[in-house]
Scaffold this active site. Structure first.
Site, mmCIF file in Angstrom:
data_model
loop_
_atom_site.group_PDB
_atom_site.id
_atom_site.type_symbol
_atom_site.label_atom_id
_atom_site.label_comp_id
_atom_site.label_asym_id
_atom_site.label_seq_id
_atom_site.Cartn_x
_atom_site.Cartn_y
_atom_site.Cartn_z
ATOM 1 N N ILE A 267 0.443 -1.024 -0.091
ATOM 2 C CA ILE A 267 0.059 0.371 -0.163
ATOM 3 C C ILE A 267 0.880 1.214 -0.050
ATOM 4 C CG2 ILE A 267 -1.661 1.050 1.048
ATOM 5 C CD1 ILE A 267 -2.870 -2.033 2.241
ATOM 6 N N TYR B 164 -1.723 -6.871 16.819
ATOM 7 C CA TYR B 164 -1.986 -5.978 15.401
ATOM 8 C C TYR B 164 -3.550 -5.500 16.045
ATOM 9 C CZ TYR B 164 -2.948 -4.807 10.999
ATOM 10 O OH TYR B 164 -2.923 -4.344 9.720
#
Length: 334
Positions: free
Chosen positions: A14, A193
């Site tokens: 990304i 996470y």
């Protein structure tokens, strides 16, 4: 006047797709790729220069999971530039992901399959560890290192004569249930996470509360389900070979399966051309792709407790003091 844009984790996925889109949008900007692996950073710059021959692209060594690296990189940035217009906080890790295989196959044949892939809720855990600074690795990389970088770069981000922007790459996996204000590093959990991404959502809100008056604005995006190195590392390669055709088929019926890094960077690029005063600090801006392949951005309200976000901000400030003291003591002993 050319814009100065810094992107962490810019050498692939990304981050690299964002850099490509930004240079297409504004060929005059000064782009700095802040990466841990300098060989990959050089390869990324070469790839970008192939399609943008005259682009101004700088490289910076930065490991956001290492306090000393963050402090050294910030000093380098302050020596190079007199301001930073956009700070894209995109670097992140998900170490040693463990998938509940039983839940996965059960979900594949249920009506919950789209949400399962989009959020990984009940599906994904990780094994975290301490880093060399004595911090939990995921917390240090995904949240605290970026927070420390912001603090160090305040003279460039809040110069008083302009507005500057911070944009966090969050996740649909950012869940309130995974985060504990009593355990912000997630030492005692199995979803570091998710915890770190929810914490970044809260931190963005707190930063707006404290820094908007100084011209600094923070936003959060969700890239959707994107196939990147991080995603491919979750399951064996043979599984992705089997499941990818199904995922492309499912995308016809859901807009959250962006799948490619280019599509996932849609909200990051969209924010680049927005007026910061018009944005909602409580919204997460989602990259979405229609069944026909059209990309667009949509704001969705975050499940954020403002009081908790303020407590998190205070705790990060306290941790910053501890970390700086350790750095000073370590330097004095050398």
């Amino acid at each position: 006047m050319e814009k100065v844009v810094l992107v962490t984790g810019a050498n692939s996925g990304i981050g690299l797709a964002l850099c490509e889109r930004l240079l297409t949008e504004d060929s005059q900007l000064l782009l700095c790729l802040a990466c841990r692996n300098m060989k990959r950073a050089k390869d990324a710059r070469s790839a970008l220069l192939t399609s943008h021959i005259n682009a101004h692209i700088d490289l910076l060594h930065l490991d956001v999971g290492c306090v000393q690296s963050v402090l050294a990189a910030a000093q380098e940035l302050k020596a190079r530039y007199n301001r930073i217009d956009f700070l894209y906080l995109n670097a992140g890790i998900m170490p040693n992901p463990q998938v509940d295989v039983k839940a996965l196959f059960k979900g594949l044949f249920s009506r919950n399959v789209i949400n399962m892939f989009a959020t990984a809720e009940g599906l994904l855990t990780q094994q975290d560890r301490l880093n060399s600074d004595g911090l939990q690795e995921v917390f240090a990389t995904n949240l605290f290192g970026h927070f420390l970088l912001i603090r160090e770069l305040e003279p460039l981000l809040c110069p008083g004569c302009q507005t500057s922007r911070i944009v966090w790459t969050s996740s649909s996996n950012a869940r309130r249930s995974a985060f504990s204000i009593e355990d912000i590093q997630h030492r005692n959990g199995m979803e570091p996470y998710s915890s770190s991404k929810y914490a970044s959502d809260m931190l963005s809100l707190a930063l707006n509360r404290h820094k908007n008056s100084q011209g600094l604005f923070s936003s959060v995006i969700c890239p959707g389900l994107v196939m990147t190195n991080l995603t491919y590392g979750i399951l064996p390669s043979f599984f992705w070979t089997l499941i990818l055709p199904i995922m492309w088929l499912i995308r016809i019926f859901t807009n959250t399966f962006t799948l490619t890094p280019y599509n996932g960077a849609e909200a990051l690029h969209w924010l680049f051309v927005q007026n910061p005063e018009s944005l909602d600090p409580r919204a997460k801006y989602h990259s979405l792709t229609s069944g026909l392949g059209k990309n667009y951005t949509q704001p969705r309200q975050m499940d954020i407790d403002e009081q908790m976000s303020e407590i998190l901000y205070s705790k990060l400030l306290e941790l910053e003091k501890v970390v700086r003291r350790k750095q000073s003591e370590g330097n004095a002993d050398k």
